[in-house]
Write a protein that holds these residues in place. Structure first.
Motif, short mmCIF file in Angstrom:
data_model
loop_
_atom_site.label_atom_id
_atom_site.label_comp_id
_atom_site.label_asym_id
_atom_site.label_seq_id
_atom_site.Cartn_x
_atom_site.Cartn_y
_atom_site.Cartn_z
N TYR A 32 0.85 -1.20 0.00
CA TYR A 32 0.00 0.00 0.00
C TYR A 32 0.88 1.25 0.00
CZ TYR A 32 -3.20 3.56 1.79
OH TYR A 32 -3.93 4.70 1.96
N ARG A 33 0.50 2.23 -0.82
CA ARG A 33 1.30 3.45 -0.94
C ARG A 33 0.44 4.71 -0.94
NH1 ARG A 33 4.35 1.10 0.90
NH2 ARG A 33 6.49 0.60 0.47
N GLY A 34 -0.67 4.69 -0.21
CA GLY A 34 -1.53 5.86 -0.12
C GLY A 34 -1.41 6.55 1.22
N PRO A 35 -2.40 7.36 1.58
CA PRO A 35 -2.41 8.01 2.90
C PRO A 35 -2.39 6.96 4.02
CG PRO A 35 -4.05 8.99 1.44
CD PRO A 35 -3.53 7.78 0.74
N LEU A 69 -14.48 -7.90 -3.29
CA LEU A 69 -14.12 -6.59 -2.76
C LEU A 69 -12.62 -6.33 -2.82
CD1 LEU A 69 -16.41 -6.34 0.42
CD2 LEU A 69 -16.60 -4.98 -1.67
N VAL A 70 -11.85 -7.37 -2.63
CA VAL A 70 -10.40 -7.20 -2.50
C VAL A 70 -9.69 -7.24 -3.85
CG1 VAL A 70 -8.30 -8.30 -1.61
CG2 VAL A 70 -10.32 -8.08 -0.15
N PRO A 255 -7.81 5.80 0.73
CA PRO A 255 -8.06 5.48 2.14
C PRO A 255 -9.17 4.46 2.34
CG PRO A 255 -7.79 7.85 1.84
CD PRO A 255 -7.84 7.25 0.47
N PHE A 256 -10.23 4.55 1.51
CA PHE A 256 -11.34 3.60 1.64
C PHE A 256 -10.85 2.16 1.52
CE2 PHE A 256 -14.24 0.82 -0.73
CZ PHE A 256 -15.28 0.72 0.18
N PHE A 257 -10.03 1.90 0.48
CA PHE A 257 -9.58 0.52 0.29
C PHE A 257 -8.62 0.10 1.39
CE2 PHE A 257 -6.92 -2.81 -1.67
CZ PHE A 257 -7.93 -3.72 -1.93
N PHE A 258 -7.81 1.04 1.89
CA PHE A 258 -6.92 0.72 3.00
C PHE A 258 -7.73 0.29 4.23
CE2 PHE A 258 -4.89 2.16 6.94
CZ PHE A 258 -3.79 1.32 6.95
N TYR A 259 -8.76 1.07 4.57
CA TYR A 259 -9.57 0.74 5.74
C TYR A 259 -10.32 -0.57 5.53
CZ TYR A 259 -8.66 5.52 7.28
OH TYR A 259 -8.06 6.68 7.67
N LEU A 260 -10.83 -0.78 4.32
CA LEU A 260 -11.52 -2.04 4.02
C LEU A 260 -10.58 -3.23 4.20
CD1 LEU A 260 -13.95 -3.63 2.82
CD2 LEU A 260 -12.98 -3.17 0.56
N SER A 261 -9.38 -3.14 3.61
CA SER A 261 -8.40 -4.22 3.73
C SER A 261 -7.98 -4.44 5.17
CB SER A 261 -7.17 -3.91 2.86
OG SER A 261 -7.51 -3.75 1.52
N ALA A 262 -7.77 -3.33 5.88
CA ALA A 262 -7.34 -3.43 7.28
C ALA A 262 -8.40 -4.12 8.14
CB ALA A 262 -7.04 -2.04 7.83
N ILE A 263 -9.67 -3.76 7.93
CA ILE A 263 -10.75 -4.36 8.72
C ILE A 263 -10.85 -5.86 8.44
CG2 ILE A 263 -13.26 -4.45 9.00
CD1 ILE A 263 -13.25 -1.39 8.54
N VAL A 264 -10.82 -6.23 7.15
CA VAL A 264 -10.92 -7.65 6.81
C VAL A 264 -9.73 -8.42 7.36
CG1 VAL A 264 -11.02 -9.32 4.91
CG2 VAL A 264 -12.28 -7.18 4.74
N TRP A 265 -8.53 -7.86 7.27
CA TRP A 265 -7.33 -8.54 7.78
C TRP A 265 -7.42 -8.72 9.29
CZ3 TRP A 265 -3.46 -11.52 6.60
CH2 TRP A 265 -2.37 -11.60 7.47
N ILE A 266 -7.86 -7.67 10.01
CA ILE A 266 -7.98 -7.76 11.46
C ILE A 266 -9.01 -8.83 11.85
CG2 ILE A 266 -8.76 -6.53 13.53
CD1 ILE A 266 -6.00 -5.71 12.72
#
Length: 383
Positions: A32-35, A69-70, A255-266
């Motif tokens: 990941y290379r965004g905010p 989604l991913v 940021p949306f995809f980062f939060y989505l990925s983070a939630i699913v990973w957690i």
């Protein structure tokens, strides 16, 4: 006999799909290379720690939805990387890439007792990740892209050994044709919106549209999404819509995809419970040493950065460490791949990259548009 069993035997396809989704999420977070970039390694580490220190929580996850989604945003990222990629700086870098892959695979197979297929897949992703981080602020090569595309091929066409080659190739070609059409439609509609500041959001949605369209029409959803993204990237760059290669929209960096990925990973880490078997981690220190040696060798052969080399080395080592820990701890025990499938996926990734670059050229000639790749502009500036 053990090697032959690893070559030809697979386990539960459902569990293997779950494992590949987990691995794709993990790889997506590490690249990941965004905010909020600094939070990505911490999210990965949190998921790993949750899997170790929390009891098992069996929850029903609708895996096709998670896959849908991913996969599209990460495919879009891969296609843009292909657009920005050029030929190898020197052919010796391919030799170093291949030798490092073989040594990492053998280390994980012999020292960590991983199935040969898993060791090979993790080896491909580890070396690709090293090249991705190495080229993060430089002109990319295909060596920093191929691993993720091979992983997605495995995920979407999971039982590759049982797929007819003729059927798969025809599906691939039709998917590329459909994706090229969707790419032109998508960028035409975007021009009418006249809001360039929303480009990442728009093409995040368009990536899902391309993937869903490929699925509905029974073609390769991978090829459809990759082709649509590549057309958007190269057509926009060639016509001046994207001023530079870095301006090409990458929906996986929102940021949306980062939060989505983070939630699913957690959630995946929380719902799993793993017991650390230290003997299975024995190959990791050897792999990290091999990675360090690979980086030092390739820096001598093809130096491309004048930045803080020690800091970059640490980032590469930490990235590979988190990749190996996360995948080895969270990989379901019932999930197995065949080594042949991994090899076919790697070959298919190469084929996809080649076909993507070749198929768009006659279309641009047909529409009398001068095809321009970001890497060509970079080479002219260097000369």
């Amino acid at each position: 006999m053990e090697i032959i069993r690893n070559l030809l035997t697979s386990g539960s396809l459902l569990e293997t799909e779950h494992a590949l989704v987990m691995l794709l999420l993990l790889y997506g977070l590490l690249t990941y290379r965004g905010p909020n970039l600094r939070w990505a390694p911490l999210v990965v580490l949190a998921g790993i720690l949750l899997s170790v220190f929390t009891p098992v929580h069996q929850i029903e996850l609708f895996w096709p939805v998670i896959t849908g989604l991913v996969v599209p945003p990460l495919l879009w990222q891969g296609a843009v990387a292909v657009t920005r990629s050029g030929p190898l700086y020197r052919r010796w870098s391919l030799a170093v890439w291949g030798i490092t892959l073989v040594l990492i695979t053998l280390s994980l197979f012999l020292l960590s007792a991983l199935p040969l297929s898993n060791a090979l897949l993790l080896g491909i992703l580890a070396v690709t990740l090293v090249w991705y981080l190495r080229e993060v602020s430089a002109e990319r090569s295909y060596l920093s892209t191929i691993g993720m595309i091979a992983l997605v091929v495995l995920l979407v066409d999971i039982d590759l050994v049982d797929i007819s080659l003729r059927s798969w190739v025809s599906t691939l070609i039709s998917g590329l044709a459909l994706g090229i059409a969707l790419g032109f439609i998508g960028i035409t509609l975007f021009r009418k919106l006249k809001h360039v500041e929303y480009k990442n959001w728009y093409f995040l949605v368009w990536g899902y549209v391309a993937y869903l369209t490929g699925t509905i029409f029974g073609t390769s959803a991978i090829a459809t999404t990759l082709a649509a993204a590549l057309v958007v990237a190269v057509y926009g760059y060639s016509t001046g819509l994207w001023a530079t290669g870095k301006a090409i929209p990458v929906s996986a960096n929102t940021p949306f995809f980062f939060y989505l990925s983070a939630i699913v990973w957690i959630v995946l880490g929380w719902q799993a419970h793993t017991v650390i078997e230290f003997q299975h981690l024995a190959g990791i220190p050897v792999v990290l040493a091999l990675i360090a040696a690979c980086i030092l060798v390739v820096r001598q052969i093809v130096p491309i950065s004048d930045g803080n080399r020690l800091n970059l080395l640490l980032r590469q080592e930490i990235g590979v460490l988190l990749l190996l820990l996360g995948s080895m701890l969270l990989w379901p025990r019932e999930a197995f791949l065949t080594t042949v499938s991994v090899e076919i996926a790697l070959a298919a990734a190469v084929l996809l990259i080649v076909l993507l670059r070749i198929m768009v050229e006659p279309l641009f000639e047909l529409f009398d548009i001068r095809l321009s790749w970001p890497t060509e502009h970079n080479l002219k500036n260097k000369n």
